[in-house]
Design an enzyme around this catalytic site. Structure first.
Site, PDB file in Angstrom:
ATOM      1  N   ASP A 312       9.382   6.120   9.051  1.00 45.37           N
ATOM      2  CA  ASP A 312       8.392   5.741   8.074  1.00 45.37           C
ATOM      3  C   ASP A 312       9.078   5.808   6.666  1.00 45.37           C
ATOM      4  O   ASP A 312       9.996   6.691   6.446  1.00 45.37           O
ATOM      5  CB  ASP A 312       7.220   6.838   7.980  1.00 45.37           C
ATOM      6  CG  ASP A 312       5.907   6.201   8.670  1.00 45.37           C
ATOM      7  OD1 ASP A 312       6.078   5.075   9.383  1.00 45.37           O
ATOM      8  OD2 ASP A 312       4.931   7.083   8.576  1.00 45.37           O
ATOM      9  N   PHE A 382      -9.817   3.629   2.387  1.00 44.22           N
ATOM     10  CA  PHE A 382      -8.667   3.087   2.934  1.00 44.22           C
ATOM     11  C   PHE A 382      -8.165   2.708   4.415  1.00 44.22           C
ATOM     12  O   PHE A 382      -8.547   3.948   5.154  1.00 44.22           O
ATOM     13  CB  PHE A 382      -7.278   3.663   1.997  1.00 44.22           C
ATOM     14  CG  PHE A 382      -6.146   3.277   2.699  1.00 44.22           C
ATOM     15  CD1 PHE A 382      -5.479   2.079   1.928  1.00 44.22           C
ATOM     16  CD2 PHE A 382      -5.143   3.988   3.459  1.00 44.22           C
ATOM     17  CE1 PHE A 382      -4.179   1.637   2.705  1.00 44.22           C
ATOM     18  CE2 PHE A 382      -3.838   3.649   3.768  1.00 44.22           C
ATOM     19  CZ  PHE A 382      -3.455   2.332   3.270  1.00 44.22           C
ATOM     20  N   HIS A 385      -4.754  -0.753   7.954  1.00 44.86           N
ATOM     21  CA  HIS A 385      -5.307  -2.265   8.579  1.00 44.86           C
ATOM     22  C   HIS A 385      -5.463  -2.982   7.383  1.00 44.86           C
ATOM     23  O   HIS A 385      -4.976  -4.186   7.173  1.00 44.86           O
ATOM     24  CB  HIS A 385      -6.352  -2.056   9.498  1.00 44.86           C
ATOM     25  CG  HIS A 385      -6.028  -2.732  10.732  1.00 44.86           C
ATOM     26  ND1 HIS A 385      -5.858  -2.303  11.890  1.00 44.86           N
ATOM     27  CD2 HIS A 385      -6.107  -4.078  11.169  1.00 44.86           C
ATOM     28  CE1 HIS A 385      -5.731  -3.040  12.718  1.00 44.86           C
ATOM     29  NE2 HIS A 385      -5.850  -4.211  12.236  1.00 44.86           N
ATOM     30  N   ASP A 523       2.865  10.919  11.707  1.00 44.23           N
ATOM     31  CA  ASP A 523       1.685  11.822  11.540  1.00 44.23           C
ATOM     32  C   ASP A 523       0.253  11.356  11.622  1.00 44.23           C
ATOM     33  O   ASP A 523      -0.649  12.197  11.832  1.00 44.23           O
ATOM     34  CB  ASP A 523       1.992  12.678  10.042  1.00 44.23           C
ATOM     35  CG  ASP A 523       1.956  11.846   9.140  1.00 44.23           C
ATOM     36  OD1 ASP A 523       2.005  10.650   9.127  1.00 44.23           O
ATOM     37  OD2 ASP A 523       2.444  12.350   7.893  1.00 44.23           O
TER      38      ASP A 523
HETATM   39  N1  LIG Z   1      -5.621   4.912  -0.977  1.00 44.09           N
HETATM   40  C1  LIG Z   1      -5.371   3.591  -0.928  1.00 44.09           C
HETATM   41  N2  LIG Z   1      -5.947   2.610  -1.562  1.00 44.09           N
HETATM   42  C2  LIG Z   1      -5.867   1.369  -1.370  1.00 44.09           C
HETATM   43  N3  LIG Z   1      -4.462   0.852  -0.921  1.00 44.09           N
HETATM   44  C3  LIG Z   1      -3.699   1.555  -0.569  1.00 44.09           C
HETATM   45  C4  LIG Z   1      -3.870   3.163  -0.611  1.00 44.09           C
HETATM   46  N4  LIG Z   1      -2.704   3.681  -0.242  1.00 44.09           N
HETATM   47  C5  LIG Z   1      -1.944   2.798   0.172  1.00 44.09           C
HETATM   48  N5  LIG Z   1      -2.317   1.484  -0.050  1.00 44.09           N
HETATM   49  C6  LIG Z   1      -1.610   0.240   0.016  1.00 44.09           C
HETATM   50  O1  LIG Z   1      -1.437   0.051   1.201  1.00 44.09           O
HETATM   51  C7  LIG Z   1      -0.188   0.000   1.665  1.00 44.09           C
HETATM   52  C8  LIG Z   1       0.080   0.437   3.076  1.00 44.09           C
HETATM   53  O2  LIG Z   1      -0.035   1.803   3.005  1.00 44.09           O
HETATM   54  P1  LIG Z   1       0.341   2.509   4.165  1.00 44.09           P
HETATM   55  O3  LIG Z   1       0.053   4.181   3.868  1.00 44.09           O
HETATM   56  O4  LIG Z   1      -0.222   2.106   5.619  1.00 44.09           O
HETATM   57  O5  LIG Z   1       2.054   2.434   4.315  1.00 44.09           O
HETATM   58  P2  LIG Z   1       3.011   3.190   3.466  1.00 44.09           P
HETATM   59  O6  LIG Z   1       2.513   4.386   3.087  1.00 44.09           O
HETATM   60  O7  LIG Z   1       3.483   2.310   2.337  1.00 44.09           O
HETATM   61  O8  LIG Z   1       4.204   3.280   4.446  1.00 44.09           O
HETATM   62  P3  LIG Z   1       4.601   4.342   5.356  1.00 44.09           P
HETATM   63  O9  LIG Z   1       4.214   3.746   6.897  1.00 44.09           O
HETATM   64  O10 LIG Z   1       5.961   4.652   5.422  1.00 44.09           O
HETATM   65  O11 LIG Z   1       3.497   5.497   5.224  1.00 44.09           O
HETATM   66  C9  LIG Z   1       0.605   0.611   0.558  1.00 44.09           C
HETATM   67  O12 LIG Z   1       1.790  -0.223   0.263  1.00 44.09           O
HETATM   68  C10 LIG Z   1      -0.279   0.136  -0.706  1.00 44.09           C
HETATM   69  O13 LIG Z   1      -0.125  -1.098  -1.261  1.00 44.09           O
END
Ligand SMILES: Nc1ncnc2c1ncn2[C@@H]1O[C@H](COP(=O)(O)OP(=O)(O)OP(=O)(O)O)[C@@H](O)[C@H]1O
Ligand SMILES: [K+]
Ligand SMILES: [Mg+2]
Length: 687
Positions: A312, A382, A385, A523
């Site tokens: 990740d 959030f 997906h 996680d």
């Molecule tokens: N709380 C939130 N509200 C709205 N959009 C969000 C929020 N958190 C993250 N995002 C958006 O969604 C995307 C995907 O988040 P996600 O947590 O699935 O992946 P990540 O944290 O970027 O990667 P990882 O898989 O390493 O955790 C982020 O890159 C961001 O643009």
């Protein structure tokens, strides 16, 4: 500094005393394991046990019949055959002993606690053992958390040292991926409401105890395959010795049944047969020492074969506390309007990102947190997906999220992403930041800059993995530009951006279809399918219950880079087993050539020329060989438990090196060892 030294000293001392304390119980267990009901599970040693029983019988029969002729030799052979089995059992018991001590320590922490169960808003105190799945409990500062569960409200610092041995407190909070708590740990400050997720007897602590005790340890597929090979070798030598007996009868040599049994034991692969299970247990134990719980030996083995690591981005490669650092408004929008909308959209957002947005708006524009319930708002949480979140409030629809997600959202309402915003997004992403776009209805208000930092030292770890022939792939829900920037900074081999949980799963399946062994850490609940699909799935202890159940390992320290150590330990396990198998088989071949000439030298003087070892008599030759065969098991116990010295090399280089050291060593060792024992026996007058 001083305190740390003190602590590590104390740990070293307690380990040393643990080692001493475990020798005696292991010796006792070695005898208990002689029970054929347990012994038959180790076929090679079971054959030795039957041999020992037979020599015992023949020796005492001769003794009673007054046949004094070979009694001295047969008594000694009998003794050493029993010792051979006992030494092997001792190795296994010693390996198991460490886990048993750990389980006892865990049991002590599992005290009977009182739970504050919430029934219709009232606190009802009941024993923790009466809690059931789905119950809600309140845990306040000073309380022991009565069972495994998920935090549904509140935030607290928790002392998890009872489970992890780590004294620094950790934060547990509702929402996000740090919401799971473990029964038996203690809340240090504040309070949390917890929904219980495990019935008594099925908790993490219960599972951990039965795991470290090795109660459910099953042979791994590799161990079964190796055991079959060892059994085949045993049968071959059994036939060889039986023919020898016919041959001896024909030629009228003195080869008695005890001598033939002793010869058989020398030739079958007793060294690896005796140490095999200890090697496997020790591998799991080495993981445990690094606070990783492997749910099966199979998982540890798989770790040794892993050649693709999926990591990740957020929290594994970066520090993971992605914080809002600035608001960059779209043309014609003031920064305050953007901040206000961003805060509204985040008031009920329990993710660290959401909370940091609320705080930033408060600090910059003194925007007070508003009470959503009085505003008649519906919150859109959030999800990995949709990759966006937001709020519907008094006719307004505010959303924030990943660029592509928000672009699709505004387009559906007839809007578009302004060029300036596109440029801002690109700039933030190129710097490795995460841009969150904010929109109200069809109108884009601007960008929130989320900043995260690449962990120190991670680049070197990835370089080391590359030398071991392991490919690292970063997967992230973030956009491709941010992903590329972070991937370059961290030095991973490849990356997958805008990854949904399905995309992660698909990527793993693709690698597996190409014959790769895949490991990953995770996680979140959305990681669970991928964790289950991966050959090695390491769940963080802080993670959700779903993630912990899907994976085949749990890291109690919740350190995603631990995966690198896990792979090393797995490789070391495979190398140790390979090295000792090579040594064992080479040893048996050497023994054959060392003792056969001496055994038959009296009958066939022509063989004297082959008796290059110059062993004193046929009796001393066979006795020396049996003693050497038994002692080598004891001598190799430390190596089996500790594992062979490990260096990150490619598989072929390791194979070549092992054949040289352990194959050649295995061929030479018996000649020297048997000769020395032969000299001793003569000096002591035992033959
Ligand atoms: N709380 C939130 N509200 C709205 N959009 C969000 C929020 N958190 C993250 N995002 C958006 O969604 C995307 C995907 O988040 P996600 O947590 O699935 O992946 P990540 O944290 O970027 O990667 P990882 O898989 O390493 O955790 C982020 O890159 C961001 O643009
Ligand atoms: K042997
Ligand atoms: Mg994430």
């Amino acid at each position: 500094m001083l305190r740390e030294d003190d602590l590590s000293n104390r740990l070293a001392k307690s380990r040393a005393s643990l080692m001493r304390a475990s020798l005696l119980p292991a010796a006792k267990d070695a005898f208990l394991k002689l029970n054929p009901r347990f012994q038959w599970r180790n076929p090679v040693m079971f054959v030795v046990e039957i041999g020992a029983l037979l020599t015992t019988f023949f020796t005492f029969r001769d003794l009673l019949a007054g046949m004094k002729e070979a009694i001295n030799l047969n008594l000694q052979l009998t003794l050493w055959l029993w010792l051979t089995v006992l030494f092997a059992n001792f190795a296994e018991a010693l390996a198991e002993g460490r886990g048993k001590a750990q389980a006892a320590a865990l049991r002590r922490t599992r005290k009977e606690t009182v739970a504050k169960k919430l029934v219709d808003g009232q606190i009802k105190k009941i024993p923790a053992s009466e809690l059931r799945k789905g119950d809600i409990v309140l845990v306040e500062a000073g309380d022991i958390i009565p069972g495994d569960g998920e935090v549904i409200e509140g935030i607290a610092s928790v002392d998890e040292s009872a489970v992890t041995g780590e004294s620094a407190p950790v934060i547990r909070e509702s929402g996000g991926d740090r919401s799971s708590v473990t029964g038996g740990t203690r809340v240090l400050s504040d309070w949390i409401k917890v929904r219980i997720t495990a019935n008594p007897g099925e908790t993490f602590l219960d599972r951990m105890i039965s795991l470290v005790e090795g109660a459910k340890r099953q042979k791994t597929p590799n161990e079964i395959a190796l055991t079959i090979l060892l059994v085949a070798l045993t049968i071959i030598f059994l036939l060889a010795v039986a023919t020898l007996e016919a041959f001896a009868l024909y030629s009228g040599t003195w080869a008695s049944i005890p001598v033939l049994i002793a010869l058989l034991v020398c030739l079958i692969p007793t060294t690896i047969g005796g140490l095999l299970s200890a090697i496997g247990i020790a591998g799991m134990d080495r993981l445990l020492k690094r606070n990783v719980l492997a749910m099966s030996g199979r998982a540890v083995e798989a770790a040794g074969d892993v050649d693709v690591l999926l990591l990740d981005k957020t929290g594994t490669i970066t520090l993971g506390n992605r914080m809002a650092t600035s608001f960059i408004p779209a043309p014609g929008v003031s920064e305050e309007v953007l901040a206000d909308a961003a805060q509204l959209a985040s008031l009920a957002d329990e993710t660290p990102e959401g909370r940091s947005i609320v705080v930033l708006a408060k600090n910059k524009f003194n925007l007070r947190e508003r009470d959503l319930s009085s505003l008649r708002a519906t919150f859109v949480p959030f999800s990995a997906h949709t990759r966006m979140s937001g709020v519907n409030i008094e006719g307004r629809e505010i959303r924030k999220g990943a660029v592509d997600a928000i672009e699709a959202y505004v387009q559906k309402q007839g809007g578009a992403l302004p060029e300036e915003v596109k440029a801002t997004v690109e700039k933030v992403a190129r710097e490795g930041g995460t841009p969150l776009v904010v929109a109200e209805g069809a109108k884009v208000l601007g960008v929130i800059y989320l900043k995260d930092v690449v962990k120190g030292g991670i680049k070197e770890r990835f370089a080391q993995l590359r030398r071991m022939g392991i490919k690292t792939v970063m997967i992230t829900g973030d956009n491709p530009l941010t992903a590329a920037a972070i991937a370059a900074e961290a030095g991973v081999d490849d990356f997958l951006a805008e990854a949904t949980p399905e995309a992660k799963l698909k990527l793993i399946r693709e690698y597996q279809a190409k014959g790769h062994m895949v490991a990953m850490t995770g996680d979140g609940t959305n990681d669970a399918p991928a964790l289950a699909q991966a050959d090695v799935g390491v769940a963080m202890n802080t993670g959700t219950q779903a993630a912990k159940e899907a994976g085949n390992m749990v890291d109690l320290d919740s350190n995603p880079t631990k995966l690198l150590e896990i792979v090393e330990i797995g490789k070391q396990l495979l190398m140790t087993r390979g090295a000792l198998t090579t040594f064992s088989v080479a040893n048996d071949v050497a023994k054959y050539f060392a003792i056969i000439p001496a055994l038959f030298a009296t009958t066939y003087p022509e063989l004297k020329a082959l008796n290059i070892m110059g062993l004193a008599t046929p009796a001393s030759a066979i006795l020396s060989a049996v003693i050497f065969n038994a002692l080598i098991i004891i001598a190799l116990i430390p190596l089996a438990l500790r594992g062979v010295a490990y260096r990150p090399l490619g598989a072929n280089a390791i194979l070549r090196q092992n054949l040289l050291i352990y194959g050649l060593g295995g061929l030479i060792a018996p000649f020297i060892g048997i000769k020395l024992i032969d000299l001793f026996l003569v000096v002591l007058g035992l033959v």
